[in-house]
Design a protein around this motif. Structure first.
Motif, PDB file in Angstrom:
ATOM      1  N   GLY A  80      -9.838 -23.037  17.823  1.00  0.00           N
ATOM      2  CA  GLY A  80     -10.625 -23.617  16.737  1.00  0.00           C
ATOM      3  C   GLY A  80     -10.758 -22.656  15.572  1.00  0.00           C
ATOM      4  N   VAL A  81     -11.379 -23.165  14.521  1.00  0.00           N
ATOM      5  CA  VAL A  81     -11.619 -22.365  13.317  1.00  0.00           C
ATOM      6  C   VAL A  81     -12.989 -21.722  13.425  1.00  0.00           C
ATOM      7  N   GLN A  82     -13.038 -20.403  13.289  1.00  0.00           N
ATOM      8  CA  GLN A  82     -14.296 -19.668  13.369  1.00  0.00           C
ATOM      9  C   GLN A  82     -14.852 -19.322  11.991  1.00  0.00           C
ATOM     10  N   ALA A  83     -13.989 -18.918  11.069  1.00  0.00           N
ATOM     11  CA  ALA A  83     -14.462 -18.505   9.747  1.00  0.00           C
ATOM     12  C   ALA A  83     -13.355 -18.652   8.718  1.00  0.00           C
ATOM     13  N   LEU A  84     -13.771 -18.936   7.484  1.00  0.00           N
ATOM     14  CA  LEU A  84     -12.882 -18.970   6.332  1.00  0.00           C
ATOM     15  C   LEU A  84     -13.414 -17.979   5.306  1.00  0.00           C
ATOM     16  N   TYR A 109      -8.713 -17.130   1.090  1.00  0.00           N
ATOM     17  CA  TYR A 109      -8.036 -15.849   1.239  1.00  0.00           C
ATOM     18  C   TYR A 109      -7.637 -15.563   2.681  1.00  0.00           C
ATOM     19  N   GLY A 110      -8.488 -15.918   3.648  1.00  0.00           N
ATOM     20  CA  GLY A 110      -8.194 -15.611   5.034  1.00  0.00           C
ATOM     21  C   GLY A 110      -8.821 -16.611   5.984  1.00  0.00           C
ATOM     22  N   VAL A 111      -8.241 -16.715   7.182  1.00  0.00           N
ATOM     23  CA  VAL A 111      -8.715 -17.642   8.221  1.00  0.00           C
ATOM     24  C   VAL A 111      -8.881 -16.868   9.517  1.00  0.00           C
ATOM     25  N   VAL A 112     -10.008 -17.075  10.180  1.00  0.00           N
ATOM     26  CA  VAL A 112     -10.239 -16.520  11.514  1.00  0.00           C
ATOM     27  C   VAL A 112     -10.284 -17.681  12.501  1.00  0.00           C
ATOM     28  N   LEU A 113      -9.443 -17.596  13.526  1.00  0.00           N
ATOM     29  CA  LEU A 113      -9.397 -18.620  14.563  1.00  0.00           C
ATOM     30  C   LEU A 113     -10.075 -18.124  15.823  1.00  0.00           C
ATOM     31  N   ARG A 114     -10.831 -18.989  16.455  1.00  0.00           N
ATOM     32  CA  ARG A 114     -11.455 -18.682  17.736  1.00  0.00           C
ATOM     33  C   ARG A 114     -10.378 -18.764  18.813  1.00  0.00           C
ATOM     34  N   ALA A 115     -10.293 -17.732  19.663  1.00  0.00           N
ATOM     35  CA  ALA A 115      -9.223 -17.678  20.656  1.00  0.00           C
ATOM     36  C   ALA A 115      -9.695 -16.935  21.895  1.00  0.00           C
ATOM     37  N   ARG A 153      -8.169 -14.208  22.834  1.00  0.00           N
ATOM     38  CA  ARG A 153      -7.681 -12.840  22.627  1.00  0.00           C
ATOM     39  C   ARG A 153      -7.865 -12.488  21.154  1.00  0.00           C
ATOM     40  N   ALA A 154      -7.753 -11.220  20.840  1.00  0.00           N
ATOM     41  CA  ALA A 154      -7.874 -10.756  19.456  1.00  0.00           C
ATOM     42  C   ALA A 154      -6.506 -10.303  18.954  1.00  0.00           C
ATOM     43  N   ALA A 155      -6.153 -10.735  17.736  1.00  0.00           N
ATOM     44  CA  ALA A 155      -4.865 -10.342  17.168  1.00  0.00           C
ATOM     45  C   ALA A 155      -4.844 -10.670  15.686  1.00  0.00           C
ATOM     46  N   ASN A 156      -4.106  -9.848  14.933  1.00  0.00           N
ATOM     47  CA  ASN A 156      -3.792 -10.161  13.550  1.00  0.00           C
ATOM     48  C   ASN A 156      -2.363 -10.684  13.516  1.00  0.00           C
ATOM     49  N   LEU A 157      -2.180 -11.927  13.069  1.00  0.00           N
ATOM     50  CA  LEU A 157      -0.851 -12.512  13.076  1.00  0.00           C
ATOM     51  C   LEU A 157      -0.008 -11.926  11.945  1.00  0.00           C
ATOM     52  N   ASP A 158       1.273 -11.797  12.210  1.00  0.00           N
ATOM     53  CA  ASP A 158       2.207 -11.235  11.241  1.00  0.00           C
ATOM     54  C   ASP A 158       2.254 -12.118   9.991  1.00  0.00           C
ATOM     55  N   PRO A 159       1.826 -11.616   8.826  1.00  0.00           N
ATOM     56  CA  PRO A 159       1.824 -12.458   7.620  1.00  0.00           C
ATOM     57  C   PRO A 159       3.213 -12.955   7.234  1.00  0.00           C
ATOM     58  N   ALA A 160       4.252 -12.185   7.519  1.00  0.00           N
ATOM     59  CA  ALA A 160       5.607 -12.634   7.197  1.00  0.00           C
ATOM     60  C   ALA A 160       5.982 -13.844   8.045  1.00  0.00           C
ATOM     61  N   ARG A 161       5.701 -13.783   9.339  1.00  0.00           N
ATOM     62  CA  ARG A 161       5.995 -14.915  10.225  1.00  0.00           C
ATOM     63  C   ARG A 161       5.085 -16.098   9.916  1.00  0.00           C
ATOM     64  N   ALA A 162       3.871 -15.811   9.397  1.00  0.00           N
ATOM     65  CA  ALA A 162       2.914 -16.871   9.049  1.00  0.00           C
ATOM     66  C   ALA A 162       3.080 -17.350   7.610  1.00  0.00           C
ATOM     67  N   LEU A 186      -2.913 -15.191   5.795  1.00  0.00           N
ATOM     68  CA  LEU A 186      -3.650 -14.169   6.528  1.00  0.00           C
ATOM     69  C   LEU A 186      -4.501 -14.863   7.594  1.00  0.00           C
ATOM     70  N   ILE A 187      -4.051 -14.752   8.844  1.00  0.00           N
ATOM     71  CA  ILE A 187      -4.691 -15.443   9.963  1.00  0.00           C
ATOM     72  C   ILE A 187      -4.996 -14.427  11.056  1.00  0.00           C
ATOM     73  N   THR A 188      -6.236 -14.446  11.527  1.00  0.00           N
ATOM     74  CA  THR A 188      -6.689 -13.547  12.580  1.00  0.00           C
ATOM     75  C   THR A 188      -7.166 -14.356  13.771  1.00  0.00           C
ATOM     76  N   LEU A 189      -6.812 -13.916  14.961  1.00  0.00           N
ATOM     77  CA  LEU A 189      -7.383 -14.479  16.181  1.00  0.00           C
ATOM     78  C   LEU A 189      -8.551 -13.603  16.598  1.00  0.00           C
ATOM     79  N   ALA A 190      -9.701 -14.216  16.859  1.00  0.00           N
ATOM     80  CA  ALA A 190     -10.897 -13.489  17.291  1.00  0.00           C
ATOM     81  C   ALA A 190     -11.273 -13.949  18.691  1.00  0.00           C
ATOM     82  N   LYS A 191     -11.439 -12.997  19.599  1.00  0.00           N
ATOM     83  CA  LYS A 191     -11.800 -13.353  20.967  1.00  0.00           C
ATOM     84  C   LYS A 191     -13.220 -13.862  21.016  1.00  0.00           C
ATOM     85  N   SER A 192     -13.388 -15.021  21.644  1.00  0.00           N
ATOM     86  CA  SER A 192     -14.721 -15.636  21.708  1.00  0.00           C
ATOM     87  C   SER A 192     -15.201 -15.710  23.146  1.00  0.00           C
TER      88      SER A 192
END
Length: 284
Positions: free
Chosen positions: A185-189, A257-263, A265-274, A278-284
């Motif tokens: 899910g989406v945690q923060a924008l 500017y950026g999106v944080v997804l609830r997941a 695990r925690a990870a910063n996704l590769d902006p080139a592949r994305a 700018l998308i971040t996974l945040a462990k919930s």
């Protein structure tokens, strides 16, 4: 003056929730493959009613989703670039206000272009001159199912656009989709702006609520957040001329500017592949 909220009883006070995030990409097939490689399940969306764009969806368990949006043909991308260079890009975007909003922000390339709030009833916010619409939108899914919705567009560029379903929402947003990377899910924008007070006031007027104090995710920033259900919308403005937000604001203007997804695990996704998102996974 507010943004058209009607409270005199004829139209109920509208409710808002984060609906989806728009990521503009050059090539939908390649972007779909890249996001699949990042661990997302991709659902083909179809061609929009205006014929200019098509999409693919990354739906989450919380009902929200990422939308990969692209022009439907290479020649249209070439036409847009030529029109943009001449300042006549409105010729291409006149049929699609949403595309116009996205393209104004991504002339320099793809990435996070916009986001939408589900608004019900949409009639509760239009009609006071600061929100354009409503306009009808829709698309045809690959299985032939037609889906439709209504849109409204705040004139303040820092604000999201608004959407209200006409057909059942489950026809637009597939339920029960899981992802190998654990995103749920989406945690923060994060919304970047060069005009902090004005942007905060615009969100207050639209949403009819006060912001909360928050810790800025980037040092030396002004920051507050608005909370819609389980999602935080953070308004962020740079302090000082060397702040890392200065360059993207100069290039793309105010906006997402950026999106944080609830997941799980925690990870910063590769902006080139994305595709520059700018998308971040945040462990919930």
């Amino acid at each position: 003056m507010g943004l058209g909220r009607i409270t005199e009883g004829r139209v109920p006070t509208p409710s808002f929730s984060v609906d989806h995030v728009v990521i503009f990409v050059e090539d939908l097939g390649r972007a779909s493959d890249d996001y699949a490689a990042l661990g997302f399940t991709i659902v083909p969306g179809g061609v929009h009613a205006d014929g200019l764009t098509h999409n693919a969806l990354i739906p989450f368990a919380d009902g929200r989703y990422l939308e990969l949006l692209a022009l439907t043909a290479t020649w249209k991308r070439r036409v847009f670039r030529a029109l943009a260079r001449s300042g006549l890009d409105r010729v291409l975007t006149r049929r699609s206000p949403l595309l116009g909003r996205a393209l104004r922000r991504i002339r320099s390339g793809g990435g996070l272009a916009d986001f939408a709030l589900a608004c019900s009833p949409l009639g509760g916010v239009v009609g006071a001159g600061e929100i354009d619409g409503p306009v009808t939108g829709g698309r045809v899914r690959p299985d032939g199912q037609e889906v439709s919705w209504r849109l409204a567009f705040p004139r303040a560029a820092v604000l999201p656009f608004l959407i209200e379903d006409v057909t059942a929402r489950h026809l637009r947003v597939p339920p029960n989709v899981t992802h190998a990377n654990g995103a749920a899910g989406v945690q923060a924008l994060t919304v970047a702006t060069g005009s902090f007070d004005r942007s905060v006031a615009s969100y207050q007027a639209l949403l009819g609520r006060e912001p909360f104090e928050t810790v800025a995710p980037i040092p030396r920033s002004l920051a507050v957040e608005f909370r819609l259900e389980t999602v935080a919308i953070r308004i962020l403005a740079p302090i000082g001329p060397t702040h890392p937000l200065r360059a993207p604001l100069a290039q793309r203007g105010d906006g997402l500017y950026g999106v944080v997804l609830r997941a799980d695990r925690a990870a910063n996704l590769d902006p080139a592949r994305a595709h520059r998102a700018l998308i971040t996974l945040a462990k919930s």
